[in-house]
Design an enzyme around this catalytic site. Structure first.
Site, PDB file in Angstrom:
ATOM      1  CD  GLU A 144      38.191  50.975  63.743  1.00 36.21           C
ATOM      2  OE1 GLU A 144      39.009  51.136  62.812  1.00 36.21           O
ATOM      3  OE2 GLU A 144      38.366  50.151  64.645  1.00 36.21           O
TER       4      GLU A 144
HETATM    5  C1  LIG Z   1      34.544  53.777  53.675  1.00 35.33           C
HETATM    6  C2  LIG Z   1      35.339  52.749  54.388  1.00 35.33           C
HETATM    7  C3  LIG Z   1      36.458  53.116  55.112  1.00 35.33           C
HETATM    8  C4  LIG Z   1      37.230  52.152  55.745  1.00 35.33           C
HETATM    9  N1  LIG Z   1      38.392  52.525  56.384  1.00 35.33           N
HETATM   10  C5  LIG Z   1      39.256  51.553  56.775  1.00 35.33           C
HETATM   11  C6  LIG Z   1      40.582  51.883  57.229  1.00 35.33           C
HETATM   12  O1  LIG Z   1      40.937  53.051  57.346  1.00 35.33           O
HETATM   13  N2  LIG Z   1      41.438  50.872  57.509  1.00 35.33           N
HETATM   14  C7  LIG Z   1      41.081  49.565  57.396  1.00 35.33           C
HETATM   15  O2  LIG Z   1      41.903  48.703  57.645  1.00 35.33           O
HETATM   16  N3  LIG Z   1      39.825  49.208  57.003  1.00 35.33           N
HETATM   17  C8  LIG Z   1      38.922  50.172  56.687  1.00 35.33           C
HETATM   18  N4  LIG Z   1      37.665  49.832  56.256  1.00 35.33           N
HETATM   19  C9  LIG Z   1      37.283  48.428  56.253  1.00 35.33           C
HETATM   20  C10 LIG Z   1      36.224  48.077  57.299  1.00 35.33           C
HETATM   21  O3  LIG Z   1      36.753  48.157  58.588  1.00 35.33           O
HETATM   22  C11 LIG Z   1      35.675  46.695  56.922  1.00 35.33           C
HETATM   23  O4  LIG Z   1      34.916  46.868  55.741  1.00 35.33           O
HETATM   24  C12 LIG Z   1      34.835  46.097  58.029  1.00 35.33           C
HETATM   25  O5  LIG Z   1      35.647  45.769  59.136  1.00 35.33           O
HETATM   26  C13 LIG Z   1      34.095  44.838  57.578  1.00 35.33           C
HETATM   27  O6  LIG Z   1      34.927  43.987  56.858  1.00 35.33           O
HETATM   28  P1  LIG Z   1      34.454  43.442  55.421  1.00 35.33           P
HETATM   29  O7  LIG Z   1      34.006  44.595  54.633  1.00 35.33           O
HETATM   30  O8  LIG Z   1      35.498  42.577  54.869  1.00 35.33           O
HETATM   31  O9  LIG Z   1      33.155  42.582  55.747  1.00 35.33           O
HETATM   32  P2  LIG Z   1      33.155  41.031  56.144  1.00 35.33           P
HETATM   33  O10 LIG Z   1      34.158  40.805  57.216  1.00 35.33           O
HETATM   34  O11 LIG Z   1      33.228  40.209  54.931  1.00 35.33           O
HETATM   35  O12 LIG Z   1      31.708  40.882  56.785  1.00 35.33           O
HETATM   36  C14 LIG Z   1      30.531  40.745  55.987  1.00 35.33           C
HETATM   37  C15 LIG Z   1      29.310  40.592  56.903  1.00 35.33           C
HETATM   38  O13 LIG Z   1      29.476  39.405  57.688  1.00 35.33           O
HETATM   39  C16 LIG Z   1      29.329  39.697  59.056  1.00 35.33           C
HETATM   40  N5  LIG Z   1      30.206  38.825  59.830  1.00 35.33           N
HETATM   41  C17 LIG Z   1      31.504  38.544  59.630  1.00 35.33           C
HETATM   42  N6  LIG Z   1      31.958  37.720  60.575  1.00 35.33           N
HETATM   43  C18 LIG Z   1      30.935  37.481  61.407  1.00 35.33           C
HETATM   44  C19 LIG Z   1      30.770  36.744  62.608  1.00 35.33           C
HETATM   45  N7  LIG Z   1      31.782  36.068  63.165  1.00 35.33           N
HETATM   46  N8  LIG Z   1      29.559  36.749  63.195  1.00 35.33           N
HETATM   47  C20 LIG Z   1      28.527  37.437  62.664  1.00 35.33           C
HETATM   48  N9  LIG Z   1      28.624  38.160  61.559  1.00 35.33           N
HETATM   49  C21 LIG Z   1      29.819  38.196  60.937  1.00 35.33           C
HETATM   50  C22 LIG Z   1      29.742  41.153  59.184  1.00 35.33           C
HETATM   51  O14 LIG Z   1      29.188  41.754  60.362  1.00 35.33           O
HETATM   52  C23 LIG Z   1      29.173  41.735  57.909  1.00 35.33           C
HETATM   53  O15 LIG Z   1      27.824  42.049  58.069  1.00 35.33           O
HETATM   54  C24 LIG Z   1      36.844  50.790  55.679  1.00 35.33           C
HETATM   55  C25 LIG Z   1      35.693  50.434  54.981  1.00 35.33           C
HETATM   56  C26 LIG Z   1      34.962  51.376  54.326  1.00 35.33           C
HETATM   57  C27 LIG Z   1      33.751  50.937  53.535  1.00 35.33           C
END
Ligand SMILES: Cc1cc2nc3c(=O)[nH]c(=O)nc-3n(C[C@H](O)[C@H](O)[C@H](O)COP(=O)(O)OP(=O)(O)OC[C@H]3O[C@@H](n4cnc5c(N)ncnc54)[C@H](O)[C@@H]3O)c2cc1C
Length: 596
Positions: free
Chosen positions: A443
């Site tokens: 989220e």
């Molecule tokens: C168990 C689980 C359930 C989930 N359920 C859903 C769901 O129902 N629907 C759905 O759509 N998604 C879902 N997700 C996805 C989840 O919302 C994303 O994993 C999350 O938003 C982070 O995206 P990412 O994993 O691609 O990380 P990334 O976006 O690649 O981020 C990696 C790191 O970089 C940091 N970062 C990125 N951009 C910036 C910035 N501008 N400034 C500072 N730091 C930054 C982040 O904070 C993080 O620490 C789920 C994930 C999991 C693991």
């Protein structure tokens, strides 16, 4: 097995004594007949469901997990989940706060908030199935066409169908502007949607007849980036004109993720192979439409962490009263026993009180915020609605990030109270730590919440929303200025209020010169503002407890003791956080990337 007693007394305290919620809600014509007894009775029943139906399948659900049949793409949830969901639907719980126009009972969201706290304490993994349905319902309620509303809302409201949010793709989570899923318009007005989504919570399961997916995708001529994203509703089974289920739609679960916690909830890779969907809201405005669901989900994730903190605390207290180890430093407290119970030791008490203060502070803040949400949505006074909307917007990232960071600390402390036994699965405590960890990530990660708070909600409007909140704090401090008994709370509250004002101004100035200053300070800043909000609510709770502490009800002396602990032991961490926030970005950005 773990234990859980629904915190009904504390909910009643917050609802009726702290927030005076019923008279305020009665200003809304739809809630004119509301009464406290009905709310209390509903929550008592909801608490029984959480404790008696959900808690017993929490640990078993964690160890069994979900299973995917690769041939049929069907997912089986752990033993007992399906039956529990059927009982939940039969009891009418999904419709508690939904619109009567679509079969709902129309109770305030505040009541539903309390219900969901308890469901999360009972079983976070299970609660995610109906929890996501609420977000999908809200989104379609605001942005759906009359036809979409008629098709989906009654079924989501009754719980016969559940909902999901399909945003994330392998190469994009935070930056949804990168998403690639395509939507091609068809001659009949529908769309064929093709792409691969990952990490979709509750994406496939066996609890409901149909699953309503809200999917972000791009139209063929869409601009690049986040301005080219549209929102579609894509059902698992296509819905015929008469509302009955038709053919299987081409959206299927390709795999389940193996993960650290929430094993009872299916985290699905969803493949869309020309799935049929319909557009929700305007083309290319999908992200703002989806924000209705995302904001609801952010409050919901905070609530997950509140539920986990409460249940972990209750179990750790019971253990600490029972477990005998060593003698108290100040002399034996249970001389008739071989050793004293560990609750005599100061640091065990610190861990327990940390969890308690974070749980009770979070309950007060989440109920305060959801009451404002009810008023924002339905109050007849437009000016008041706008003021409530502004405050909800300000507090949402705090609820998401501050609660979930705190729950990570608190569940870990509660596990620590068990010593080595806390690390052993049988006791159920390590599951709470594992389950709590995801709440900081999904989220929108907590870093993203902090950027939302400092960048958009505070600096983005020149501090207007924060000032409005600060005015309320100042008025409270002034009212209590001559109340001797309140000085121990009001003085540190005034102090942290001043410091937040100065810190905000300083960061605003620095941000003009270098935008990285916002990124460098935001996480610390959110935690400081979280403490400001908690300090305000804890001071207000302390005032009521002081007034009633001689009533003979031990609830008030316990509340006062927890308030004193919060001000003495938790609020002071803001000093270090402010120093760190003020230290700026230079030490973070100096290192050459090649040297990492
Ligand atoms: C168990 C689980 C359930 C989930 N359920 C859903 C769901 O129902 N629907 C759905 O759509 N998604 C879902 N997700 C996805 C989840 O919302 C994303 O994993 C999350 O938003 C982070 O995206 P990412 O994993 O691609 O990380 P990334 O976006 O690649 O981020 C990696 C790191 O970089 C940091 N970062 C990125 N951009 C910036 C910035 N501008 N400034 C500072 N730091 C930054 C982040 O904070 C993080 O620490 C789920 C994930 C999991 C693991």
């Amino acid at each position: 097995m773990t234990r859980y007693t629904p915190p009904l007394r504390d909910m009643q305290f917050v609802m009726h004594e702290l927030l005076n919620a019923v008279p305020r809600l009665k200003e809304v014509p739809a809630h004119a007949d509301l009464d406290a007894q009905t709310i209390n009775a509903v929550l008592e029943e909801g608490g029984k469901f959480a404790a008696e139906v959900l808690l017993p399948i929490n640990q078993s659900g964690d160890s069994e997990g979900c299973t995917l049949d690769p041939a049929t793409h069907e997912v089986r949830t752990p033993k007992g989940f399906k039956q529990a969901y059927a009982t939940y639907v039969e009891g009418g719980w999904p419709a508690l706060s939904t619109d009567p126009a679509f079969g709902g009972q129309g109770l305030p969201h505040l009541v539903n908030q309390c219900l969901f706290e308890m469901l999360n304490s009972g079983n976070q993994s299970w609660t995610m199935y109906p929890g996501l349905s609420h977000g999908a319902y809200e989104c379609l309620h605001v942005h759906g066409t009359p036809e979409q509303k008629a098709t989906y809302l009654p079924k989501l409201s009754s719980g016969v169908w559940t909902g999901t949010m399909c945003l994330t793709e392998a190469h994009c989570g935070t930056d949804l502007g990168l998403l690639r899923t395509k939507a091609e318009p068809q001659s009949d007005g529908s769309y064929r949607i093709t792409g691969a989504k990952i990490f979709i919570s509750s994406g496939e399961h066996d609890l409901a007849e149909n699953i309503v997916h809200l999917v972000l995708a791009r139209l063929p001529d869409a601009p690049t980036g986040s301005k080219g994203i549209s929102l579609f509703v894509v059902p698992k089974f296509n819905v015929k004109a008469d509302g009955t289920l038709g053919s299987r739609n081409a959206i299927t679960c390709g795999a389940l993720e193996e993960k650290m916690g929430i094993h009872g909830n299916s985290t699905c890779q969803m493949n869309l192979d020309g799935a049929s969907g319909s557009l929700v809201g305007q083309p290319n405005k999908g992200l703002s439409a989806m924000f209705v669901m995302m904001n609801a989900a952010r409050l919901g994730v905070g609530n997950q962490s509140l539920g986990l903190t409460e249940v972990a605390y209750q179990n750790a207290v019971a253990y600490a009263k029972d477990r005998l180890q060593m003698r108290s430093l100040s002399g034996p407290k249970a001389p008739d026993k071989a050793a004293d119970p560990i609750i005599v030791h100061p640091d065990v008490r610190k861990m327990l009180l940390t969890a308690r203060a974070y749980a009770e502070g979070a309950r007060a803040l989440s109920m305060h915020t959801v009451l404002l949400l009810d008023l924002e949505l339905k109050h007849p006074d437009a000016e008041l609605r706008q003021a409530c909307a502004d405050e909800v917007a300000l507090l949402t990232p705090i609820i998401k990030a501050f609660f979930t960071d705190n729950a990570w600390l608190a569940t870990s402390h509660c596990m620590q109270v068990y010593g080595g036994h806390g690390y052993i699965a049988e006791w159920g405590m390590e599951q709470y730590v594992r389950d709590a960890r995801i709440n900081m990530l999904y989220e929108g990660t907590n870093t993203i919440q902090s950027l939302d708070l400092l960048g958009r909600k505070v600096l983005g409007d020149n501090g207007k929303k924060l000032k409005a909140f600060g005015t309320r704090i100042s008025a409270f401090i002034e009212d209590e200025g001559t109340n001797e008994a309140m000085q121990e709370f009001v003085n540190p509250l005034a102090d942290i209020g001043d410091k937040v004002t100065k810190l905000t101004t300083e960061l605003g100035m620095k941000a003009f010169g270098n935008a990285d200053e916002v990124g460098a300070a935001a996480v610390d800043y959110l935690r400081v503002v979280g403490h400001l909000v908690f300090a305000y609510l804890w001071a207000r709770m302390a005032k009521i407890a002081l007034e009633k502490k001689d009533s003979g009800d031990p609830f008030y002396s316990a509340k006062l003791a927890t308030a004193r602990f919060y001000f003495a032991k938790l609020l002071p961490e803001t000093a270090g956080l402010i120093r760190s926030a003020r230290a700026g970005s230079a030490s973070l950005m100096a290192m050459d990337e090649a040297h990492f």
